[in-house]
Design a protein around this motif. Sequence first.
Motif, PDB file in Angstrom:
ATOM      1  N   TYR A   1       0.987  -1.079  -0.066  1.00 40.27           N
ATOM      2  CA  TYR A   1      -0.019   0.072   0.158  1.00 40.27           C
ATOM      3  C   TYR A   1       1.076   1.480   0.165  1.00 40.27           C
ATOM      4  O   TYR A   1       0.306   2.736  -0.981  1.00 40.27           O
ATOM      5  CB  TYR A   1      -1.147  -0.014   1.218  1.00 40.27           C
ATOM      6  CG  TYR A   1      -1.694  -1.064   1.241  1.00 40.27           C
ATOM      7  CD1 TYR A   1      -3.053  -1.857   0.521  1.00 40.27           C
ATOM      8  CD2 TYR A   1      -1.962  -2.354   2.353  1.00 40.27           C
ATOM      9  CE1 TYR A   1      -3.506  -2.546  -0.413  1.00 40.27           C
ATOM     10  CE2 TYR A   1      -2.601  -3.011   2.039  1.00 40.27           C
ATOM     11  CZ  TYR A   1      -3.647  -3.589   0.976  1.00 40.27           C
ATOM     12  OH  TYR A   1      -4.067  -4.762   0.819  1.00 40.27           O
ATOM     13  N   THR A   2       1.701   0.867   0.537  1.00 37.19           N
ATOM     14  CA  THR A   2       2.803   2.501   0.599  1.00 37.19           C
ATOM     15  C   THR A   2       3.371   2.826  -0.333  1.00 37.19           C
ATOM     16  O   THR A   2       3.004   4.253  -0.767  1.00 37.19           O
ATOM     17  CB  THR A   2       4.059   2.704   1.610  1.00 37.19           C
ATOM     18  OG1 THR A   2       3.429   1.818   2.956  1.00 37.19           O
ATOM     19  CG2 THR A   2       4.882   3.293   1.909  1.00 37.19           C
TER      20      THR A   2
ATOM     21  N   GLU B   1       0.967   4.235  -2.461  1.00 34.98           N
ATOM     22  CA  GLU B   1       0.081   5.487  -2.669  1.00 34.98           C
ATOM     23  C   GLU B   1       1.373   6.255  -3.208  1.00 34.98           C
ATOM     24  O   GLU B   1       0.661   7.922  -4.104  1.00 34.98           O
ATOM     25  CB  GLU B   1       0.290   6.333  -1.136  1.00 34.98           C
ATOM     26  CG  GLU B   1      -0.469   7.153  -0.735  1.00 34.98           C
ATOM     27  CD  GLU B   1      -0.264   7.618   0.285  1.00 34.98           C
ATOM     28  OE1 GLU B   1      -1.569   8.086   0.959  1.00 34.98           O
ATOM     29  OE2 GLU B   1       1.061   7.260   1.249  1.00 34.98           O
TER      30      GLU B   1
ATOM     31  N   LEU C   1      -7.001   3.970  -0.449  1.00 35.72           N
ATOM     32  CA  LEU C   1      -5.738   3.787  -0.299  1.00 35.72           C
ATOM     33  C   LEU C   1      -5.782   4.460   0.897  1.00 35.72           C
ATOM     34  O   LEU C   1      -4.984   3.101   3.079  1.00 35.72           O
ATOM     35  CB  LEU C   1      -4.741   4.671  -0.512  1.00 35.72           C
ATOM     36  CG  LEU C   1      -3.937   3.893  -1.697  1.00 35.72           C
ATOM     37  CD1 LEU C   1      -3.262   4.295  -2.744  1.00 35.72           C
ATOM     38  CD2 LEU C   1      -3.626   2.497  -1.157  1.00 35.72           C
ATOM     39  N   ALA C   2      -6.957   6.034   1.341  1.00 36.10           N
ATOM     40  CA  ALA C   2      -7.405   6.257   2.778  1.00 36.10           C
ATOM     41  C   ALA C   2      -7.965   5.474   3.368  1.00 36.10           C
ATOM     42  O   ALA C   2      -7.725   5.250   4.890  1.00 36.10           O
ATOM     43  CB  ALA C   2      -8.171   7.970   2.560  1.00 36.10           C
ATOM     44  N   HIS C   3      -8.818   4.172   2.952  1.00 33.87           N
ATOM     45  CA  HIS C   3      -9.045   3.127   4.384  1.00 33.87           C
ATOM     46  C   HIS C   3      -8.651   2.599   4.350  1.00 33.87           C
ATOM     47  O   HIS C   3      -8.720   2.131   6.210  1.00 33.87           O
ATOM     48  CB  HIS C   3     -10.657   2.876   2.981  1.00 33.87           C
ATOM     49  CG  HIS C   3     -10.569   1.327   4.196  1.00 33.87           C
ATOM     50  ND1 HIS C   3     -11.903   1.820   4.982  1.00 33.87           N
ATOM     51  CD2 HIS C   3     -10.735   0.406   3.967  1.00 33.87           C
ATOM     52  CE1 HIS C   3     -12.197   0.471   5.425  1.00 33.87           C
ATOM     53  NE2 HIS C   3     -11.608  -0.910   4.638  1.00 33.87           N
ATOM     54  N   LYS C   4      -7.460   1.652   3.803  1.00 26.27           N
ATOM     55  CA  LYS C   4      -5.846   1.437   4.325  1.00 26.27           C
ATOM     56  C   LYS C   4      -5.865   1.560   5.512  1.00 26.27           C
ATOM     57  O   LYS C   4      -4.979   1.246   6.476  1.00 26.27           O
ATOM     58  CB  LYS C   4      -5.401   0.597   2.996  1.00 26.27           C
ATOM     59  CG  LYS C   4      -6.515  -0.387   2.124  1.00 26.27           C
ATOM     60  CD  LYS C   4      -6.405  -2.208   3.125  1.00 26.27           C
ATOM     61  CE  LYS C   4      -7.444  -2.528   1.401  1.00 26.27           C
ATOM     62  NZ  LYS C   4      -7.333  -3.869   1.727  1.00 26.27           N
ATOM     63  N   PHE C   5      -5.051   2.805   5.116  1.00 27.25           N
ATOM     64  CA  PHE C   5      -4.210   3.464   6.467  1.00 27.25           C
ATOM     65  C   PHE C   5      -5.044   4.204   7.249  1.00 27.25           C
ATOM     66  O   PHE C   5      -5.051   4.625   8.283  1.00 27.25           O
ATOM     67  CB  PHE C   5      -3.852   5.019   6.044  1.00 27.25           C
ATOM     68  CG  PHE C   5      -2.623   3.982   4.617  1.00 27.25           C
ATOM     69  CD1 PHE C   5      -2.048   2.967   4.562  1.00 27.25           C
ATOM     70  CD2 PHE C   5      -2.560   5.086   3.070  1.00 27.25           C
ATOM     71  CE1 PHE C   5      -0.564   2.734   3.391  1.00 27.25           C
ATOM     72  CE2 PHE C   5      -1.827   3.905   1.916  1.00 27.25           C
ATOM     73  CZ  PHE C   5      -0.676   3.341   2.660  1.00 27.25           C
ATOM     74  N   SER C   6      -6.701   3.999   6.778  1.00 26.97           N
ATOM     75  CA  SER C   6      -7.310   4.490   8.650  1.00 26.97           C
ATOM     76  C   SER C   6      -7.057   6.077   8.759  1.00 26.97           C
ATOM     77  O   SER C   6      -7.163   6.787   8.828  1.00 26.97           O
ATOM     78  CB  SER C   6      -7.095   4.066  10.044  1.00 26.97           C
ATOM     79  OG  SER C   6      -7.645   2.885   9.456  1.00 26.97           O
ATOM     80  N   ASP C   7      -6.969   6.937   7.335  1.00 24.38           N
ATOM     81  CA  ASP C   7      -7.217   7.937   7.669  1.00 24.38           C
ATOM     82  C   ASP C   7      -8.341   8.684   7.046  1.00 24.38           C
ATOM     83  O   ASP C   7      -8.536   9.604   5.676  1.00 24.38           O
ATOM     84  CB  ASP C   7      -5.993   8.548   6.226  1.00 24.38           C
ATOM     85  CG  ASP C   7      -5.320  10.184   6.708  1.00 24.38           C
ATOM     86  OD1 ASP C   7      -5.841  10.295   6.827  1.00 24.38           O
ATOM     87  OD2 ASP C   7      -3.862  10.578   6.884  1.00 24.38           O
TER      88      ASP C   7
ATOM     89  N   LYS D   1      -8.088  12.481   4.922  1.00 28.19           N
ATOM     90  CA  LYS D   1      -7.774  11.985   3.417  1.00 28.19           C
ATOM     91  C   LYS D   1      -9.015  11.589   2.609  1.00 28.19           C
ATOM     92  O   LYS D   1      -9.290  11.234   1.371  1.00 28.19           O
ATOM     93  CB  LYS D   1      -6.709  10.729   2.847  1.00 28.19           C
ATOM     94  CG  LYS D   1      -4.950  12.290   3.109  1.00 28.19           C
ATOM     95  CD  LYS D   1      -3.676  10.243   2.712  1.00 28.19           C
ATOM     96  CE  LYS D   1      -2.159  11.486   3.143  1.00 28.19           C
ATOM     97  NZ  LYS D   1      -1.594  10.627   3.072  1.00 28.19           N
TER      98      LYS D   1
END
Length: 508
Positions: free
Chosen positions: A61-62, A65, A84-90, A93
Amino acid sequence: KFKQQVGEEEEDGNLWIGYCAFHLGDYKRALEEYEALTKQPTCNPDVWVNLACTYFFLGMYTQAEQAALKAPKSGLQNRLLFHLAHKFSDEKKLMSSHQNLQDVTEDQLSLASIHYMRSHYQEAIDIYKRILLDNREYLALNVYVALCYYKLDYYDVSQEVLAVYLQQVPDSTIALNLKACNHFRLFNGKAAEAELKNLTDSASSSFEFGKELIKHNLVVFRGGEGALQVLPPLVDVIPEARLNLVIYYLQQDDVQEAYNLIKDLEPTAPQEYILKGVVNAALGQEMGSRDHLKIAQQFFQLVGESASECDTIPGRQCMSSCFFLLRQFPNVLIYLNSIKSYFYNNDTFNFNYAQAKAAMGNFSEAEEVFLLIQSEKIKSDFVYLSWLARCYIMNKKPQLAWKLYLKMETSADSFNLLQLIANDCYKMRQFYYSAKAFDVLERLDSNPEYWEGKRGACVGVFQMILAGREAKETLREVLHLLKSTGNSQVEYIVRVMKKWAKENRVPV
């Protein structure tokens, strides 16, 4: 590829090879092509978003992005950044990408999938149904709708929606797997396994993810059989694998292993909160840790009071567990009564229900429920035996409590049960069985309290005989119990009893 081999370079040939590999699920091959293309000076900037998508599907994922941010702005780039924002819990974003979504099918499908992953199943269904109204030919959306209904526990509705797709695509791995899962929920593991039988042979190499999913689900359908061989490698591949492995460890009473596997999991879905609560409750009871019990109680309360779960069966089970740990049994019964019709033959439910009834003093009903339990594991548990013994005594059946003790092997638990029988029978004026229990306790432990208990119980039996509430023949056994004690008080008590027996012509 053929043209490359014969020396005919096709314009955008590598791009097409990458595209085909990606859509065949061969992400490593696609990655090689796209990475090679990005190193060329004439690289088309759109390749970066294709590379980012490939990284995403490989779980990198990193890198995904970083590659996505090098691509020109586009709908696909925004959708990828959204996921990706969902995966990173951000959340920041996530909301930013959300605002950039358009009212076009691809963006709406992306939004629906995020709703699904955040457990907002009804919102996802609304989007899918809206798209289906205008695009009946988008048959696969029926599978997504069916998945949402499955997650909402509407298994029969899920089956109906799924049938629409299976009529057209009868060999779909995902659809047949979901059908099997519905059968598991509606019927049992055997019915589910029968649905998967065709799939286990036919899943092609391009559907490796399908094979892993089927292997995982077969373990569940078979009640945990083969769990240690199949589930550990899938823990970071299929989200449910970790949870099912935790459940397997709990079923094997390996609470510490279950805890090690789940302690670092940040729960997001109700099932994860519930499982963390169950593991902490089990560990807390095993170790006598108030901290773990407190954590469990908080997890149960969080689920049980949430708007989405408060009126579901698991939500009510959570509230009953929360109040059970708080020892607030009137509230436990309010929640268990509201769902008991769904659990008539469920041993675990009946075990908790009976304990709550007994804790409230409803011993007659508690005894009935305890006796519904079939599980040998529960029936040999000291908690079960001690509560059932207490129910028997409170319901004036001390002989049945004594039978429970006689069936036990000598152990710390049998000693504790003796103490319960001795003291509870004494309180309930069932002096004969109290005397028998105190007699065994006295022989096992020279504590003077046991002699005092036995003395009081034997005198109590004598009183009952005098009042005509106990058979006169019992006196012979009482005298035998007294004589087994080498205490100076015995002689006087025996003399008084024998004198009465002689006067009343009772053979001793």
